[in-house]
Design an enzyme around this catalytic site. Structure first.
Site, PDB file in Angstrom:
ATOM      1  N   THR A 120      33.018  80.983 -44.767  1.00 32.83           N
ATOM      2  CA  THR A 120      31.920  80.202 -45.332  1.00 32.83           C
ATOM      3  C   THR A 120      30.894  81.160 -45.914  1.00 32.83           C
ATOM      4  O   THR A 120      30.330  81.980 -45.193  1.00 32.83           O
ATOM      5  CB  THR A 120      31.280  79.338 -44.236  1.00 32.83           C
ATOM      6  OG1 THR A 120      32.297  78.510 -43.714  1.00 32.83           O
ATOM      7  CG2 THR A 120      30.161  78.489 -44.785  1.00 32.83           C
ATOM      8  N   PHE A 269      30.612  60.795 -37.140  1.00 34.15           N
ATOM      9  CA  PHE A 269      29.454  61.698 -37.035  1.00 34.15           C
ATOM     10  C   PHE A 269      28.136  60.945 -36.929  1.00 34.15           C
ATOM     11  O   PHE A 269      27.099  61.399 -37.401  1.00 34.15           O
ATOM     12  CB  PHE A 269      29.448  62.729 -38.175  1.00 34.15           C
ATOM     13  CG  PHE A 269      30.369  63.867 -37.851  1.00 34.15           C
ATOM     14  CD1 PHE A 269      31.736  63.672 -37.824  1.00 34.15           C
ATOM     15  CD2 PHE A 269      29.871  65.104 -37.507  1.00 34.15           C
ATOM     16  CE1 PHE A 269      32.601  64.696 -37.463  1.00 34.15           C
ATOM     17  CE2 PHE A 269      30.731  66.137 -37.142  1.00 34.15           C
ATOM     18  CZ  PHE A 269      32.101  65.936 -37.123  1.00 34.15           C
ATOM     19  N   CYS A 280      29.239  76.803 -36.372  1.00 37.33           N
ATOM     20  CA  CYS A 280      29.148  76.464 -37.803  1.00 37.33           C
ATOM     21  C   CYS A 280      27.850  75.774 -38.197  1.00 37.33           C
ATOM     22  O   CYS A 280      27.082  76.305 -38.992  1.00 37.33           O
ATOM     23  CB  CYS A 280      30.339  75.601 -38.192  1.00 37.33           C
ATOM     24  SG  CYS A 280      31.893  76.407 -37.841  1.00 37.33           S
TER      25      CYS A 280
HETATM   26  C1  UGA Z   1      32.352  71.735 -38.172  1.00 34.25           C
HETATM   27  C2  UGA Z   1      32.811  70.739 -39.264  1.00 34.25           C
HETATM   28  O1  UGA Z   1      33.041  69.448 -38.685  1.00 34.25           O
HETATM   29  C3  UGA Z   1      34.104  71.212 -39.947  1.00 34.25           C
HETATM   30  O2  UGA Z   1      34.434  70.341 -41.019  1.00 34.25           O
HETATM   31  C4  UGA Z   1      33.857  72.621 -40.504  1.00 34.25           C
HETATM   32  O3  UGA Z   1      35.016  73.154 -41.117  1.00 34.25           O
HETATM   33  C5  UGA Z   1      33.440  73.553 -39.375  1.00 34.25           C
HETATM   34  O4  UGA Z   1      32.239  73.025 -38.765  1.00 34.25           O
HETATM   35  C6  UGA Z   1      33.188  74.915 -39.972  1.00 34.25           C
HETATM   36  O5  UGA Z   1      32.263  75.055 -40.780  1.00 34.25           O
HETATM   37  O6  UGA Z   1      33.985  75.827 -39.745  1.00 34.25           O
HETATM   38  P1  UGA Z   1      33.047  72.189 -35.621  1.00 34.25           P
HETATM   39  O7  UGA Z   1      31.853  73.097 -35.584  1.00 34.25           O
HETATM   40  O8  UGA Z   1      34.331  72.669 -35.072  1.00 34.25           O
HETATM   41  O9  UGA Z   1      33.350  71.741 -37.152  1.00 34.25           O
HETATM   42  O10 UGA Z   1      32.682  70.899 -34.788  1.00 34.25           O
HETATM   43  P2  UGA Z   1      32.289  69.378 -35.073  1.00 34.25           P
HETATM   44  O11 UGA Z   1      33.362  68.514 -34.579  1.00 34.25           O
HETATM   45  O12 UGA Z   1      31.824  69.185 -36.440  1.00 34.25           O
HETATM   46  O13 UGA Z   1      31.035  69.231 -34.066  1.00 34.25           O
HETATM   47  C7  UGA Z   1      29.845  70.012 -34.236  1.00 34.25           C
HETATM   48  C8  UGA Z   1      28.809  69.603 -33.214  1.00 34.25           C
HETATM   49  O14 UGA Z   1      28.299  68.310 -33.505  1.00 34.25           O
HETATM   50  C9  UGA Z   1      29.310  69.530 -31.764  1.00 34.25           C
HETATM   51  O15 UGA Z   1      28.328  70.086 -30.913  1.00 34.25           O
HETATM   52  C10 UGA Z   1      29.470  68.047 -31.505  1.00 34.25           C
HETATM   53  O16 UGA Z   1      29.337  67.708 -30.152  1.00 34.25           O
HETATM   54  C11 UGA Z   1      28.328  67.490 -32.341  1.00 34.25           C
HETATM   55  N1  UGA Z   1      28.537  66.088 -32.774  1.00 34.25           N
HETATM   56  C12 UGA Z   1      29.554  65.762 -33.622  1.00 34.25           C
HETATM   57  C13 UGA Z   1      27.625  65.122 -32.358  1.00 34.25           C
HETATM   58  O17 UGA Z   1      26.672  65.400 -31.598  1.00 34.25           O
HETATM   59  N2  UGA Z   1      27.808  63.838 -32.813  1.00 34.25           N
HETATM   60  C14 UGA Z   1      28.806  63.479 -33.646  1.00 34.25           C
HETATM   61  O18 UGA Z   1      28.891  62.296 -34.019  1.00 34.25           O
HETATM   62  C15 UGA Z   1      29.709  64.469 -34.059  1.00 34.25           C
END
Ligand code: UGA
Length: 478
Positions: A120, A269, A280
């Site tokens: 990124t 989300f 990320c």
């Molecule tokens: C995120 C993006 O979703 C990916 O598309 C992207 O490729 C990646 O970053 C990156 O840039 O490499 P990731 O960090 O693995 O992926 O995790 P997510 O599933 O997006 O969750 C991120 C955070 O948001 C977590 O702490 C999760 O608990 C929180 N979250 C997610 C919420 O609090 N509520 C939600 O509805 C969804």
């Protein structure tokens, strides 16, 4: 196609095994020899579904490992850069590793190469890679630079790669677009999905074939930052709405369900909780804000997304205090340390930050996580204890806190849990349970953006919400 991938971290490793599964010949390059030997032995350094199987299937065959960047680049048609871009103190991305790879690759061009940014990176990075390569003697017609951002979530990275919503190919020449088109052809044509060994389609993944979005390198770079910023904004929006719900006694689950049923918004989300974390979103938001500032745009919406996210942790701490009164000396069972379910990653984990804050307030913590305890031990104070399972953690505790959305935490044996706890109090930062079910098991249940559910209040939704509100008012007056 022969492809070199530079950097065997999260993105590099997943990209490498998946491209090998698509039929390409992949060389994974890293300067960490110990890491390479571990991978060669088949040791998987991260907790990721399907990664062990794919590594076992391809290592030593379509997936080779090397510490020699120059030779690997020379032997490959495409070179993917998947090295780290850690944040500097000012919040922008440190691109020195990317620059060093560009320098090294420029010295090993004997035939046309496509250099692909996978890390990124801020907009203009592809331009800089090109300049650095030209400065270091590469002929201008001997290579192109493209941006092919990843949208992999930890825990589901392999299936996100193989069953993507879209594949973004940012390149500025027809020749480089064609190389990217060929690399992803097994997915865009559907050929991969027809193979017997294909990783199975995950539940909920779209059934249409993935589309390749062809665009310029700059646009692709921006798509990645803007996508992560938008997703983080959705979460902060849900968290802010949750706070309003708490004040008026509404249920944020229903409110977000109602919002998400609008196909223009979508349901994903929109889960409120204790704030987003991980390697990320926090980093990319700061980097994107910094990119915008450099372009003369004060993107204040991003400041607000970040502020709401930080507030959300503080609000949760206040909730714990208001449920338990004083925290000094309280024994608290904590379920979840990873930044989200399905991973052992604790980078920027809101759960870790909360445990640290609770320890500072004098609480005694006994924690459980299905995958992240070993990593957590390295950063948490020595006083934190660890349990082999959620019930051991709960034994004799004054309350149970749920901090990570692991699937198994949504299926606990509630009767057993109530029996183990000293007081049947659950403070759920991830809204995994239904208040009525919890009260039926005798719990007082606090969650995010929903009315507190207590056994004596268990009389039906609207009435119970009003009673809880009244109770809260009494508490405030007291
Ligand atoms: C995120 C993006 O979703 C990916 O598309 C992207 O490729 C990646 O970053 C990156 O840039 O490499 P990731 O960090 O693995 O992926 O995790 P997510 O599933 O997006 O969750 C991120 C955070 O948001 C977590 O702490 C999760 O608990 C929180 N979250 C997610 C919420 O609090 N509520 C939600 O509805 C969804």
């Amino acid at each position: 196609m022969r492809i070199a991938i530079v950097g065997s971290g999260y993105v590099g490793l997943v990209t490498g095994v998946c491209l090998a599964d698509l039929g390409h010949e992949v060389i994974l390059v890293d300067n960490d020899e110990a890491k390479l030997s571990a991978l060669q032995r088949g040791d998987v350094p991260i907790h990721e579904k399907f990664l062990p199987e794919l590594l076992a299937r391809h290592r030593g065959a379509r997936l080779q490992f090397s510490a020699d960047l120059a030779a690997s680049a020379r032997d490959s048609e495409a070179v993917f850069i998947a090295v780290g871009t850690p944040p500097t103190e000012q919040g922008d991305a440190d691109l020195s590793y990317v620059e060093s790879v560009a320098r090294d690759v420029s010295g090993s061009i004997s035939s046309y190469k496509l250099v692909v940014e996978k890390s990124t990176v801020p907009v203009y990075t592809s331009g800089w890679i090109r300049k650095i390569m030209l400065r270091n003697g590469a002929r201008s017609d001997s290579f192109d630079v493209a941006s092919n951002p990843e949208f992999l979530r930890e825990g589901t990275a392999v299936t996100d790669f193989l069953y993507p919503d879209r594949i973004v190919a940012g390149s500025d020449t027809d020749r480089s677009s064609e190389v990217l088109r060929q690399i992803y052809e097994p997915l865009t044509s559907g050929r991969y999905y027809a193979e017997a060994h294909a990783v199975p389609r995950p539940e909920g993944a779209r059934t249409q074939l993935p589309q390749l979005l062809l665009t310029s390198a700059k646009s692709a770079e921006l798509i990645k930052h803007a996508s992560n910023a938008f997703l983080a904004m959705k979460i902060s929006f849900a968290n802010a709405v949750a706070s309003v719900c708490e004040s008026v006694g509404a249920d944020v689950k229903h409110v977000c369900q109602g919002i998400g049923m609008d196909s223009r918004i979508g349901p994903r989300f929109l889960n409120p909780g204790i704030g987003y974390g991980g390697s990320c979103f926090p980093k990319d938001l700061l980097a994107f804000r910094s990119v915008a500032r450099e372009c003369g745009m004060d993107f204040r919406l991003l400041d607000e997304v970040i502020r709401i996210n930080e507030d959300q942790r503080q609000r949760f701490l206040r909730k714990v205090r208001s449920a338990l009164w004083t925290l000094r000396g309280k024994r608290l069972a904590v379920l979840g340390l990873a930044f989200k379910g399905g991973t052992d990653d604790i980078r920027e984990s809101p759960a870790i930050l909360l445990v640290q804050a609770l320890v500072q307030e004098g609480s005694q913590i006994i924690a459980h996580d299905p995958a992240a305890m070993a990593r957590a031990k390295e950063v948490l104070p020595a006083a934190v204890e660890y349990a082999a399972n959620p019930y051991d953690a709960a034994r004799g505790a004054d309350a149970l806190l749920i901090l990570t959305e692991w699937e198994e935490y949504a299926q606990l044996d509630l009767a057993r849990l109530a029996h183990e706890l000293k007081y049947p109090i659950v403070i759920d930062g991830r809204n995994l349970y239904d208040g009525n079910v919890m009260t039926q098991h005798g719990f007082t249940y606090y969650s995010v953006g929903r009315p507190t559910a207590a056994p004596e209040e268990h009389a039906g939704s609207v009435v119970s919400e009003q009673r809880v509100l009244k109770g809260k008012e009494r508490e405030r007056k007291a």
